[in-house]
Design a protein around this motif. Structure first.
Motif, PDB file in Angstrom:
ATOM      1  N   CYS A 174     -16.196 -42.321 -67.405  1.00 46.70           N
ATOM      2  CA  CYS A 174     -15.273 -41.335 -68.161  1.00 46.70           C
ATOM      3  C   CYS A 174     -15.925 -39.615 -68.164  1.00 46.70           C
ATOM      4  CB  CYS A 174     -14.791 -41.669 -69.355  1.00 46.70           C
ATOM      5  SG  CYS A 174     -13.630 -43.054 -69.166  1.00 46.70           S
ATOM      6  N   LEU A 175     -17.156 -39.818 -68.615  1.00 48.81           N
ATOM      7  CA  LEU A 175     -17.943 -38.371 -68.617  1.00 48.81           C
ATOM      8  C   LEU A 175     -17.833 -37.787 -67.327  1.00 48.81           C
ATOM      9  CD1 LEU A 175     -19.634 -36.266 -70.301  1.00 48.81           C
ATOM     10  CD2 LEU A 175     -21.550 -37.755 -69.870  1.00 48.81           C
ATOM     11  N   CYS A 176     -18.028 -38.331 -66.157  1.00 40.80           N
ATOM     12  CA  CYS A 176     -18.224 -37.723 -64.934  1.00 40.80           C
ATOM     13  C   CYS A 176     -16.611 -37.013 -64.597  1.00 40.80           C
ATOM     14  CB  CYS A 176     -18.394 -38.625 -63.823  1.00 40.80           C
ATOM     15  SG  CYS A 176     -20.204 -39.286 -63.805  1.00 40.80           S
ATOM     16  N   TRP A 177     -15.748 -38.039 -64.866  1.00 33.25           N
ATOM     17  CA  TRP A 177     -14.391 -37.579 -64.646  1.00 33.25           C
ATOM     18  C   TRP A 177     -14.142 -36.444 -65.806  1.00 33.25           C
ATOM     19  CZ3 TRP A 177     -13.080 -43.174 -64.091  1.00 33.25           C
ATOM     20  CH2 TRP A 177     -13.134 -43.443 -62.593  1.00 33.25           C
ATOM     21  N   ALA A 178     -14.577 -36.246 -66.803  1.00 32.19           N
ATOM     22  CA  ALA A 178     -14.416 -35.093 -67.667  1.00 32.19           C
ATOM     23  C   ALA A 178     -14.929 -33.957 -67.296  1.00 32.19           C
ATOM     24  CB  ALA A 178     -14.843 -35.472 -69.232  1.00 32.19           C
ATOM     25  N   ILE A 179     -16.150 -33.713 -66.812  1.00 30.78           N
ATOM     26  CA  ILE A 179     -16.860 -32.931 -66.221  1.00 30.78           C
ATOM     27  C   ILE A 179     -15.911 -32.235 -64.686  1.00 30.78           C
ATOM     28  CG2 ILE A 179     -18.549 -31.810 -64.648  1.00 30.78           C
ATOM     29  CD1 ILE A 179     -20.647 -33.995 -66.338  1.00 30.78           C
ATOM     30  N   ASP A 180     -15.612 -33.428 -64.150  1.00 31.43           N
ATOM     31  CA  ASP A 180     -14.522 -33.147 -63.149  1.00 31.43           C
ATOM     32  C   ASP A 180     -13.285 -32.373 -63.530  1.00 31.43           C
ATOM     33  OD1 ASP A 180     -12.627 -33.206 -60.830  1.00 31.43           O
ATOM     34  OD2 ASP A 180     -12.984 -35.509 -60.514  1.00 31.43           O
ATOM     35  N   ASN A 181     -12.504 -32.723 -64.556  1.00 33.27           N
ATOM     36  CA  ASN A 181     -11.376 -32.275 -64.855  1.00 33.27           C
ATOM     37  C   ASN A 181     -11.541 -30.843 -65.225  1.00 33.27           C
ATOM     38  OD1 ASN A 181     -10.262 -34.693 -64.394  1.00 33.27           O
ATOM     39  ND2 ASN A 181     -10.472 -35.316 -66.610  1.00 33.27           N
ATOM     40  N   ASN A 182     -12.610 -30.661 -65.900  1.00 37.69           N
ATOM     41  CA  ASN A 182     -12.785 -29.167 -66.330  1.00 37.69           C
ATOM     42  C   ASN A 182     -12.985 -28.169 -65.071  1.00 37.69           C
ATOM     43  OD1 ASN A 182     -12.933 -28.577 -69.540  1.00 37.69           O
ATOM     44  ND2 ASN A 182     -13.550 -30.687 -69.040  1.00 37.69           N
ATOM     45  N   LEU A 183     -13.932 -28.753 -64.277  1.00 38.99           N
ATOM     46  CA  LEU A 183     -14.339 -27.892 -63.291  1.00 38.99           C
ATOM     47  C   LEU A 183     -12.942 -27.562 -62.083  1.00 38.99           C
ATOM     48  CD1 LEU A 183     -17.774 -29.342 -62.132  1.00 38.99           C
ATOM     49  CD2 LEU A 183     -17.161 -27.237 -63.286  1.00 38.99           C
ATOM     50  N   THR A 184     -12.203 -28.710 -62.080  1.00 38.33           N
ATOM     51  CA  THR A 184     -11.072 -28.829 -61.211  1.00 38.33           C
ATOM     52  C   THR A 184      -9.982 -27.652 -61.832  1.00 38.33           C
ATOM     53  OG1 THR A 184     -11.391 -31.070 -60.392  1.00 38.33           O
ATOM     54  CG2 THR A 184      -9.116 -29.957 -60.219  1.00 38.33           C
TER      55      THR A 184
END
Length: 360
Positions: A174-184
Motif C-alpha cells: 500500500c505504501l508503494c502504491w501511495a508513492i505511485d499515486n502521488n507521482l502519477t
C-alpha cells in the motif's frame, strides 16, 4: 470576484472514475488469491502487470486506428513526464505487486482486501504533508477511522509466534502504491491509456525478468492467460480509471473513493473462497465504511484565485476554459490542445483537480 455558478452533475464524473477503478481492482484480489498457489509471487506480479500492459497496448493500437486523421487526440506523454512516471512504475509497478502477492500467501483474502484500504490512507498522508494538497478535519477523521480499522485487521492476523508478516507485506504494498499515486498525479493530464499501458509493460517485464533470474518456472498456459485477464481488468483498466479520477479529484480524494475497492474484494472473497471472518473483521469493516462515508459526503467551497497556467489536456469550454483557438476548430467537445488560462478569481465548490492546486 465572481460567484461562479458551476453546476456539478449528481455524481461527479471523477467520483465515477474512482469507483470504477475501485471495483475493478477490488475484484482482482480474490482472483489473484486463487492463483497464488500456482505461481511464485514475483512471477505472478509480472504476469498480472504484463497482462495489463499487453491488453492496454491492444486498446491503444485499436484507438489509434479509429482516430487516424482526427484533429483531436489525447495528449501524449512528454519528456518532463518520464521521471515522474519512472518513479511511479518502480514503486507501484515493481515493488508493490510483489509485496501484495507475498502478503496474499500469508493472509486470508477477505482480510487482505480490507487491509488494502491502507493505500488510501498512505496516499492521502503523502498528498497532504509532502505534496501539500489541502484537507480539513472531516477528511482527517475519515482517514483516522480507516487507520484504526487497518490496525485491528493487522492485530487479528498476528500469529502465535509473533510478527504479522502477511499484514505488514500488504501494508508495504500500500505504501508503494501511495508513492505511485502521488507521482502519477504529476502526469495525470496526459493520456491515461498510454500511462497505464507503459506502466504495465515495463513493470511486467521487470518482474518476469526477476522471476526468471531467480530460476522460477512459468506456470501452465491456462494459468498465464487467467493471470493476464485478471491483470488487464484489475490493474490495467482500473489504472486508466484511476488516472482519470486523479485529474478530476486530486490524489487524496481519489484515494478515499478508491477505498471502496477492498469492500468489493472482501464481498467476493466471502462468496467465492468461503472465508469465515470473525467479529473483529466486521467491526473493522464498519469503521472503514464510516471513514469512506465521511469522504463521500465532503464539500469544499471558498473564494480562490487561478494563477496563469499553460498546459494541455482534454477539456470542454466551461467557466475555466474560456479561450480562443489558434487553429481551425471544428467545434467538437471535449477536445485536447495546449491552452493558456488567464488569471481568474471566483467562488464555487471544487476538488483539488488539475485546475485547483492552490494554497489555503
Amino acid at each position: 470576484m465572481d460567484k461562479t455558478d458551476i453546476k456539478e452533475p449528481a455524481l461527479h464524473k471523477g467520483v465515477v472514475y474512482a469507483l470504477l477503478a475501485a471495483a475493478l481492482f477490488g475484484a482482482s484480489t480474490p482472483f489473484s488469491k486463487t492463483l497464488v498457489g500456482h505461481v511464485a509471487p514475483v512471477a505472478l506480479a509480472g504476469l498480472l502487470y504484463l497482462g495489463s500492459g499487453v491488453g492496454l497496448l491492444a486498446c491503444y493500437l485499436v484507438r489509434a486506428l479509429i482516430q487516424r486523421g482526427d484533429q483531436d487526440k489525447p495528449v501524449a506523454l512528454t519528456a518532463p513526464d518520464l521521471p515522474w512516471l519512472g518513479g511511479a512504475i518502480a514503486a507501484g509497478g515493481v515493488a508493490g505487486p510483489v509485496l501484495l502477492m507475498i502478503g496474499l500467501t500469508l493472509t486470508p483474502a477477505s482480510a487482505a482486501s480490507l487491509l488494502l484500504n491502507m493505500e488510501g490512507v498512505l496516499t492521502a498522508m503523502l498528498a497532504w504533508f509532502v505534496f501539500k494538497e489541502n484537507f480539513d478535519r472531516r477528511i482527517f477523521l475519515g482517514m483516522l477511522l480507516i487507520v484504526v480499522a487497518g490496525a485491528l485487521l493487522s492485530w487479528e492476523q498476528i500469529p502465535v509466534l509473533g510478527v504479522p508478516w502477511g499484514a505488514l507485506a500488504i501494508i508495504g504494498a500500500c505504501l508503494c502504491w501511495a508513492i505511485d499515486n502521488n507521482l502519477t498525479r504529476k502526469v495525470s493530464a496526459s493520456d491515461p491509456l498510454q500511462i497505464a499501458g507503459v506502466k504495465g509493460l515495463v513493470a511486467g517485464s521487470v518482474n518476469l525478468a526477476i522471476a526468471l533470474a531467480m530460476g522460477l518456472s512459468m506456470p501452465e498456459t491456462r494459468t498465464v492467460l487467467m493471470a493476464g485477464l485478471v491483470g488487464f481488468c484489475g490493474y490495467g483498466l482500473s489504472l486508466v480509471m484511476f488516472v482519470l479520477a486523479l485529474r478530476h479529484l486530486g490524489t487524496a480524494r481519489t484515494g478515499a473513493y478508491f477505498s471502496a475497492a477492498p469492500f468489493v474484494g472482501a464481498a467476493i472473497s466471502l462468496v467465492m473462497l468461503g472465508d469465515a471472518p470473525g467479529p473483529l473483521f466486521w467491526f473493522a469493516a464498519a469503521l472503514m465504511g464510516g471513514g469512506i462515508w465521511l469522504h463521500l459526503t465532503e464539500t469544499h467551497e471558498h473564494a480562490h484565485t487561478h494563477a496563469p497556467l499553460a498546459h494541455a489536456h482534454e477539456h470542454s469550454h466551461d467557466s475555466h476554459h474560456q479561450h480562443e483557438h489558434d487553429f481551425d476548430w471544428d467545434g467538437k467537445e471535449p477536445h485536447a490542445h495546449p491552452h493558456v488560462h488567464a488569471p481568474l478569481t471566483h467562488v464555487h465548490a471544487h476538488y483539488p483537480d488539475i485546475h485547483h492546486r492552490h494554497d489555503h
